[in-house]
Enzyme design. Structure first.
Site, PDB file in Angstrom:
ATOM      1  N   ASP A 214       0.828  -1.025  -0.026  1.00 56.42           N
ATOM      2  CA  ASP A 214       0.056   0.081  -0.089  1.00 56.42           C
ATOM      3  C   ASP A 214       0.906   1.252  -0.192  1.00 56.42           C
ATOM      4  O   ASP A 214       0.194   2.409  -0.175  1.00 56.42           O
ATOM      5  CB  ASP A 214      -0.936   0.180   1.094  1.00 56.42           C
ATOM      6  CG  ASP A 214      -0.185  -0.053   2.530  1.00 56.42           C
ATOM      7  OD1 ASP A 214       0.712   0.340   2.595  1.00 56.42           O
ATOM      8  OD2 ASP A 214      -1.053  -0.572   3.511  1.00 56.42           O
TER       9      ASP A 214
ATOM     10  N   ALA B 152      -2.117  -2.130  16.512  1.00 60.64           N
ATOM     11  CA  ALA B 152      -0.729  -1.561  16.143  1.00 60.64           C
ATOM     12  C   ALA B 152      -0.686  -0.118  16.343  1.00 60.64           C
ATOM     13  O   ALA B 152       0.023   0.623  16.762  1.00 60.64           O
ATOM     14  CB  ALA B 152      -0.351  -1.832  14.710  1.00 60.64           C
TER      15      ALA B 152
ATOM     16  N   HIS C 168       6.634  -7.417  -0.960  1.00 59.01           N
ATOM     17  CA  HIS C 168       5.864  -8.028  -1.934  1.00 59.01           C
ATOM     18  C   HIS C 168       5.746  -6.941  -2.944  1.00 59.01           C
ATOM     19  O   HIS C 168       4.600  -7.064  -3.787  1.00 59.01           O
ATOM     20  CB  HIS C 168       4.512  -8.246  -1.021  1.00 59.01           C
ATOM     21  CG  HIS C 168       4.637  -9.729  -0.460  1.00 59.01           C
ATOM     22  ND1 HIS C 168       3.580 -10.079   0.465  1.00 59.01           N
ATOM     23  CD2 HIS C 168       5.767 -10.530  -0.438  1.00 59.01           C
ATOM     24  CE1 HIS C 168       4.245 -11.184   0.883  1.00 59.01           C
ATOM     25  NE2 HIS C 168       5.365 -11.488   0.467  1.00 59.01           N
TER      26      HIS C 168
END
Ligand code: APR
Length: 283
Positions: free
Chosen positions: A139, A266, A154
């Site tokens: 993202d 988180a 990735h």
């Protein structure tokens, strides 16, 4: 409520603290800490003393930015089939379908902003001399937050690769033209991400491995730890002597190997942890 969670012990009934300390992390209790609690002082101390740190993140760190995860009740793989959208075969069969899905994700993520979890990791990078952030996320939010010592293992939703000439370029068009073609050679472009069945870039894997093997601590945030090779990264480091710390509201296959497992979001746990760390005298 701090819940002590005991991993499988190999100690044949020996549980004295002194013995456990002597034998090392294998025999230590995992501390699972609720989101409302302060991070344990021992964890703050561990991080304050860590000079070589690897952080591994997954989709969970972007949840508080409004980006859906892949697995779990709200996960993308509940509504979409990975084999139709995230494999080289799927792209060969139906590039338009795959591009439409990526275009939809790009449009959604273009609106997203880094959250306090991403920003806390930027603060952490500033403190630690030998630091590497490995993210499985495509993202781009870590980069947007300001993380610099970062490997997007990735790939990135915001890069495209030409199937004919192999050129990789940034491409932020939303919507992206259907189908997108290379400005250089006219070949078909694909998202520059790692799909199921594809290998990680060998140079990225080499750099990740080097950092993991020398790390004293690996901080794992918001990943279900089921997709290889990232799922094994923390265990490689542990094999070489590192402590694993996990931040995730839910347990994962890694939890039982952790020195500390903080059960929380988180975006809440990381900023609190950083505040406590910043109260420590600097090295
Ligand atoms: N804070 C931290 N963790 C969270 C939060 C949060 N607020 N919300 C959810 N999580 C956790 C979930 O408990 C889960 O363990 O984030 C994890 C997300 O797991 P996945 O959806 O499996 O994402 P990830 O581990 O990044 O997936 C790995 O799979 O589909 C592929 O290529 C894709 O990179 C992705 C890879």
């Amino acid at each position: 409520m701090g819940r002590p969670c005991r991993p499988k012990r190999g100690g044949g009934g020996y549980s004295g603290t002194g013995l456990r300390r002597l034998l090392g992390v294998e025999f230590m209790d995992i501390e699972r800490v609720g989101a409302g609690l302060e991070p344990p002082a021992a964890l703050v101390q561990l991080l304050a003393e860590t000079e070589r740190l690897v952080v591994l993140t997954g989709a969970g760190i972007s949840v508080e930015s409004g980006v859906p995860t892949f697995r779990g009740p709200e996960g993308l793989w509940r509504s979409f089939r990975p084999e139709e959208l995230a494999t080289p075969q799927a792209f060969q069969r139906n590039p338009r379908l795959v591009w439409e899905w990526y275009d939809w994700r790009r449009a959604k993520i273009a609106q997203a902003r880094p959250n306090p979890g991403h920003l806390a990791l930027v603060r952490l990078e500033e403190r630690v001399p030998d630091f590497l952030l490995l993210t499985q996320n495509v993202d781009g939010l870590h980069r947007l937050a300001g993380s610099r010592r970062l490997l997007e293992i990735h790939g990135s939703l915001w890069e495209v690769r030409c199937l004919s000439c192999g050129a990789v370029r940034e491409d932020r068009r939303v919507p992206i033209p259907m189908l997108p073609h290379c400005g250089g050679c006219g070949g078909l472009l694909r998202p520059h991400v790692v799909w199921f069945g594809e290998a990680l870039n060998p140079e990225i894997l080499r750099r990740a491995e080097e950092a993991l093997i020398r790390a004293q601590t690996v901080l794992v945030v918001g990943t279900s730890a089921v997709v290889q090779p990232a799922a094994s990264f923390a265990l490689w480091a542990r094999e070489a002597g590192a402590a694993i710390v996990e931040i995730n509201p839910d347990p994962t296959p890694l939890t039982r190997y952790c020195r500390f497992a903080l059960a929380g979001a988180a975006g809440e746990v990381l900023p609190r942890l950083l505040s406590r760390l910043e109260e420590q005298p600097s090295r």
